[in-house]
Design a protein around this motif. Structure first.
Motif, PDB file in Angstrom:
ATOM      1  N   GLU A 164       0.864  -1.176   0.000  1.00 33.98           N
ATOM      2  CA  GLU A 164       0.000   0.000   0.000  1.00 33.98           C
ATOM      3  C   GLU A 164       0.900   1.225   0.000  1.00 33.98           C
ATOM      4  O   GLU A 164       1.977   1.216   0.601  1.00 33.98           O
ATOM      5  CB  GLU A 164      -0.893   0.017   1.246  1.00 33.98           C
ATOM      6  CG  GLU A 164      -1.902  -1.107   1.284  1.00 33.98           C
ATOM      7  CD  GLU A 164      -2.684  -1.149   2.591  1.00 33.98           C
ATOM      8  OE1 GLU A 164      -2.375  -0.375   3.520  1.00 33.98           O
ATOM      9  OE2 GLU A 164      -3.600  -1.980   2.683  1.00 33.98           O
ATOM     10  N   GLY A 165       0.451   2.266  -0.705  1.00 37.20           N
ATOM     11  CA  GLY A 165       1.196   3.513  -0.706  1.00 37.20           C
ATOM     12  C   GLY A 165       2.311   3.562  -1.732  1.00 37.20           C
ATOM     13  O   GLY A 165       3.204   4.402  -1.626  1.00 37.20           O
ATOM     14  N   VAL A 166       2.281   2.707  -2.736  1.00 39.02           N
ATOM     15  CA  VAL A 166       3.305   2.690  -3.777  1.00 39.02           C
ATOM     16  C   VAL A 166       2.618   2.958  -5.115  1.00 39.02           C
ATOM     17  O   VAL A 166       1.637   2.303  -5.460  1.00 39.02           O
ATOM     18  CB  VAL A 166       4.044   1.332  -3.824  1.00 39.02           C
ATOM     19  CG1 VAL A 166       5.096   1.328  -4.921  1.00 39.02           C
ATOM     20  CG2 VAL A 166       4.677   1.020  -2.471  1.00 39.02           C
ATOM     21  N   GLY A 167       3.151   3.930  -5.843  1.00 36.42           N
ATOM     22  CA  GLY A 167       2.568   4.275  -7.129  1.00 36.42           C
ATOM     23  C   GLY A 167       3.631   4.572  -8.172  1.00 36.42           C
ATOM     24  O   GLY A 167       4.822   4.644  -7.868  1.00 36.42           O
ATOM     25  N   ASP A 168       3.185   4.775  -9.404  1.00 34.85           N
ATOM     26  CA  ASP A 168       4.112   5.077 -10.495  1.00 34.85           C
ATOM     27  C   ASP A 168       4.394   6.587 -10.539  1.00 34.85           C
ATOM     28  O   ASP A 168       3.936   7.346  -9.672  1.00 34.85           O
ATOM     29  CB  ASP A 168       3.561   4.565 -11.831  1.00 34.85           C
ATOM     30  CG  ASP A 168       2.242   5.206 -12.243  1.00 34.85           C
ATOM     31  OD1 ASP A 168       1.852   6.252 -11.665  1.00 34.85           O
ATOM     32  OD2 ASP A 168       1.596   4.661 -13.156  1.00 34.85           O
ATOM     33  N   ALA A 169       5.133   7.015 -11.560  1.00 37.30           N
ATOM     34  CA  ALA A 169       5.536   8.419 -11.681  1.00 37.30           C
ATOM     35  C   ALA A 169       4.343   9.363 -11.809  1.00 37.30           C
ATOM     36  O   ALA A 169       4.439  10.537 -11.446  1.00 37.30           O
ATOM     37  CB  ALA A 169       6.468   8.582 -12.877  1.00 37.30           C
ATOM     38  N   GLU A 170       3.222   8.880 -12.302  1.00 40.68           N
ATOM     39  CA  GLU A 170       2.019   9.707 -12.445  1.00 40.68           C
ATOM     40  C   GLU A 170       1.137   9.666 -11.197  1.00 40.68           C
ATOM     41  O   GLU A 170       0.068  10.282 -11.176  1.00 40.68           O
ATOM     42  CB  GLU A 170       1.192   9.253 -13.673  1.00 40.68           C
ATOM     43  CG  GLU A 170       1.832   9.596 -15.003  1.00 40.68           C
ATOM     44  CD  GLU A 170       2.925   8.613 -15.388  1.00 40.68           C
ATOM     45  OE1 GLU A 170       2.759   7.395 -15.164  1.00 40.68           O
ATOM     46  OE2 GLU A 170       3.960   9.070 -15.890  1.00 40.68           O
ATOM     47  N   GLY A 171       1.535   8.906 -10.196  1.00 37.98           N
ATOM     48  CA  GLY A 171       0.760   8.826  -8.969  1.00 37.98           C
ATOM     49  C   GLY A 171      -0.312   7.764  -8.969  1.00 37.98           C
ATOM     50  O   GLY A 171      -1.142   7.723  -8.066  1.00 37.98           O
TER      51      GLY A 171
END
Length: 149
Positions: free
Chosen positions: A69-76
């Motif tokens: 949880e709380g992990v995303g790509d460069a675009e969010g």
């Protein structure tokens, strides 16, 4: 006393504010599989301990991370765990340090304990084997009253 946790359930671990990962238990099977990982086995001789630790941690995390949880790509955008994403996550220094602390180091405590020498019964040299030959004659001592410069 060694406390055995007989539940083999995955656990959530906080790695940074707002970032947590669900990890498999650190078992012997998981460690053996990680040690035989192609990236771990291909580490060249002379590689620093720090670089070895990162390579091993990434190989272990690729096997251990089930969810996060709380992990995303460069675009969010939220992303699921993958090999590339897990490696990229551990390239972030505070995340790597937290992973080592909350997961790897706790699992290796027993490994370290068995590598320690047993204490001598009484005193530092009791039971020790002498490795140096005895001196042939007594050493000369400095004469009284004279100092060397």
């Amino acid at each position: 006393m060694l406390t055995l946790d007989l539940s083999n359930e995955p656990r959530w671990h906080d790695l940074a504010p707002g970032v947590r990962v669900q990890l498999r238990p650190l078992t012997t099977a998981l460690m053996v599989a990680t040690r035989s990982d192609p990236d771990v086995e291909a580490v060249p001789h002379g590689t620093s301990d720090e670089e070895r630790a990162l390579i091993f941690a990434k190989a272990l995390a690729r096997r251990a991370v089930l969810d996060w949880e709380g992990v995303g790509d460069a675009e969010g955008n939220v992303i699921d765990p993958s090999t590339a994403a897990t490696d990229a996550l551990l390239d972030i220094w505070p995340i790597f340090e937290a992973f080592q602390l909350v997961y790897v180091s706790k699992g290796l405590l027993l490994e370290q304990e068995k590598n320690v020498s047993a204490p001598s019964p009484t005193g530092a040299s009791v039971g020790a084997t002498a490795t140096a030959r005895p001196a042939r004659k007594a050493a000369k001592t400095a004469r009284r009253g004279k100092t060397s410069r």
